[in-house]
Design a protein around this motif. Structure first.
Motif, mmCIF file in Angstrom:
data_model
loop_
_atom_site.group_PDB
_atom_site.id
_atom_site.type_symbol
_atom_site.label_atom_id
_atom_site.label_comp_id
_atom_site.label_asym_id
_atom_site.label_seq_id
_atom_site.Cartn_x
_atom_site.Cartn_y
_atom_site.Cartn_z
ATOM 1 N N LEU A 95 0.839 -1.199 0.000
ATOM 2 C CA LEU A 95 0.000 0.000 0.000
ATOM 3 C C LEU A 95 0.874 1.249 0.000
ATOM 4 N N ALA A 130 -1.803 1.548 -6.550
ATOM 5 C CA ALA A 130 -2.345 1.059 -5.275
ATOM 6 C C ALA A 130 -3.523 1.917 -4.819
ATOM 7 N N VAL A 131 -3.429 3.227 -5.009
ATOM 8 C CA VAL A 131 -4.545 4.114 -4.643
ATOM 9 C C VAL A 131 -5.753 3.817 -5.521
ATOM 10 N N LEU A 134 -6.467 1.027 -7.106
ATOM 11 C CA LEU A 134 -7.006 -0.287 -6.772
ATOM 12 C C LEU A 134 -7.799 -0.249 -5.465
ATOM 13 N N SER A 135 -7.280 0.464 -4.465
ATOM 14 C CA SER A 135 -8.009 0.546 -3.196
ATOM 15 C C SER A 135 -9.329 1.303 -3.371
ATOM 16 N N HIS A 171 -11.029 1.412 -6.178
ATOM 17 C CA HIS A 171 -11.868 0.530 -6.986
ATOM 18 C C HIS A 171 -12.491 -0.571 -6.126
ATOM 19 N N LEU A 172 -11.729 -1.114 -5.183
ATOM 20 C CA LEU A 172 -12.227 -2.210 -4.354
ATOM 21 C C LEU A 172 -13.136 -1.737 -3.230
ATOM 22 N N THR A 173 -12.817 -0.591 -2.633
ATOM 23 C CA THR A 173 -13.595 -0.123 -1.476
ATOM 24 C C THR A 173 -14.674 0.874 -1.855
#
Length: 119
Positions: free
Chosen positions: A32, A94-95, A97-98, A100-102
């Motif tokens: 992260l 990473a930002v 993806l986070s 997109h997932l959350t």
């Protein structure tokens, strides 16, 4: 404290447990954005205050970091620029993806969602 075997064992157990928890937290944070490896090294330093194997590991890590730093300083400026761009790309990925997932927070403007290609 180290004169009493019981107190010494309890203290070493607490230091080892705390250091291990910090190392595990750092390893979770490595992919992260943030100081994941720095937290890992801090955890190893905590453990190294009481355990010789961790002291040797910390010394080895410092030597590797110094060798890496010397190599980057001696190399062409373009190598440093590429390393910086690669680091920036990893952090941005990473930002993204986070998010997109959350999910994107509700206060985020619509143009930012479109820019990041997020729903």
């Amino acid at each position: 404290m180290h004169r009493n075997p019981h107190t010494s064992a309890v203290y070493r157990t607490l230091v080892g447990g705390l250091g291990t928890a910090v190392v595990l937290l750092g390893l979770v944070l490595v992919p992260l954005p943030g100081p994941g490896w720095l937290i890992v090294f801090c955890g190893v330093a905590i453990i190294a205050s009481e355990f010789h194997f961790a002291s040797r590991l910390l010394h080895w890590g410092r030597l590797r970091l110094e060798a890496w730093s010397r190599w980057v300083r001696r190399s062409h400026w373009s190598i440093g620029a590429l390393l910086g761009l690669a680091t920036c790309a990893c952090v941005c990925g990473a930002v993204w993806l986070s998010l997109h997932l959350t999910g994107v927070p509700g206060w985020t403007p619509g143009w930012a969602r479109q820019l990041l290609l997020l729903p």
